[in-house]
Design a protein around this motif. Structure first.
Motif, mmCIF file in Angstrom:
data_model
loop_
_atom_site.group_PDB
_atom_site.id
_atom_site.type_symbol
_atom_site.label_atom_id
_atom_site.label_comp_id
_atom_site.label_asym_id
_atom_site.label_seq_id
_atom_site.Cartn_x
_atom_site.Cartn_y
_atom_site.Cartn_z
ATOM 1 N N GLY A 158 0.817 -1.200 0.000
ATOM 2 C CA GLY A 158 0.000 0.000 0.000
ATOM 3 C C GLY A 158 0.852 1.252 0.000
ATOM 4 O O GLY A 158 2.064 1.217 -0.205
ATOM 5 N N TRP A 159 0.207 2.369 0.226
ATOM 6 C CA TRP A 159 0.875 3.660 0.199
ATOM 7 C C TRP A 159 1.638 3.908 1.491
ATOM 8 O O TRP A 159 1.093 3.734 2.582
ATOM 9 N N ARG A 160 2.900 4.328 1.347
ATOM 10 C CA ARG A 160 3.748 4.658 2.491
ATOM 11 C C ARG A 160 4.222 6.103 2.331
ATOM 12 O O ARG A 160 4.614 6.523 1.238
ATOM 13 N N HIS A 161 4.202 6.843 3.431
ATOM 14 C CA HIS A 161 4.621 8.248 3.419
ATOM 15 C C HIS A 161 5.898 8.366 4.236
ATOM 16 O O HIS A 161 5.914 8.061 5.434
ATOM 17 N N THR A 174 6.027 9.979 -1.128
ATOM 18 C CA THR A 174 4.941 9.018 -0.958
ATOM 19 C C THR A 174 5.060 7.982 -2.066
ATOM 20 O O THR A 174 5.162 8.333 -3.239
ATOM 21 N N ASN A 176 3.957 3.774 -3.443
ATOM 22 C CA ASN A 176 3.024 2.650 -3.352
ATOM 23 C C ASN A 176 3.810 1.352 -3.464
ATOM 24 O O ASN A 176 4.542 1.133 -4.434
ATOM 25 N N ASN A 178 3.760 -2.707 -3.778
ATOM 26 C CA ASN A 178 2.988 -3.893 -4.119
ATOM 27 C C ASN A 178 3.520 -5.099 -3.350
ATOM 28 O O ASN A 178 4.667 -5.096 -2.877
#
Length: 213
Positions: A158-161, A174, A176, A178
């Motif tokens: 998922g998305w990581r910041h 930011t 993404n 998989n």
């Protein structure tokens, strides 16, 4: 058939001759586990996970750890799930281990962990233009230990910041991730420049020596 077998396992966990665990706590954990299984079957994985986790905190048995891990897998929280699988594998018998249900749960944990591990993405954070000791790095608002910079970190899909802070300077990205993917993130800071005072002192000529009297 699966539901009936699970119900029998839950009964086995809290039946038997040992009474070292408080009966009230056992009853509450049993009820939580049964509610959690109904939530799981209904697709309410967050609620099921919360209840399985509470039951596991009371009755430290592999079966509850495995079911709590399964709810995390359903929600994409693969890193936390893998830790619960490992805990299940390492648990030793207590007064709630009756029959072979817990040994079977440990075998399930070993098998399911092997299936989850290749799915966990890896994230490597590196710093450019600054000393690592001068930068505070956060991933999704959680501070990353400086010692882990430059190493592969297990991360959820998922998305990581990612945010790096050096004084007032902030660098962020930011990305993404998989399943099974590995990504590098480089936080690039402006090259450090000497302070005005340092620059002034460095460019000033040596003071003149006083003339001999």
């Amino acid at each position: 058939l699966l539901r009936a077998a699970l119900a029998l396992m839950f009964v086995a966990v809290w039946s038997g001759r040992a009474r070292a665990t408080d009966d009230t706590a056992k009853g509450a954990a049993r009820d939580l586990a049964n509610e959690a299984k109904r939530d799981f079957d209904a697709g309410s994985y967050e609620e099921a996970g919360r209840k399985f986790q509470r039951a596991y905190e009371v009755a430290k048995v592999p079966m509850l750890a495995v079911w709590a891990a399964r709810t995390l897998v359903k929600r994409g929280q693969l890193v936390a799930a893998s830790e619960l699988y490992r805990q299940a594998m390492l648990l030793t018998p207590n007064d709630l281990w009756v029959g072979n249900a817990q040994q079977q749960a440990q075998a399930d944990a070993t098998r399911e962990l092997a299936g989850v591990q290749p799915r966990i993405p890896k994230l490597r954070v590196q710093i450019d233009g600054a000393a690592a000791s001068d930068v505070v790095v956060m991933i999704d608002n959680v501070i990353l230990a400086t010692a882990l910079l430059g190493f592969d970190l297990p991360s959820d899909p998922g998305w990581r910041h990612i945010v790096g802070k050096r004084g007032a300077e902030i660098v962020e990205q930011t990305i993404n991730l998989n399943e099974g993917e590995r990504k590098d993130v480089v936080l690039k800071f402006n090259a450090a420049t000497p302070s005005f005072a340092q620059a002034t002192n460095a460019s000033a000529p040596f003071p003149a020596m006083p003339a001999n009297q």
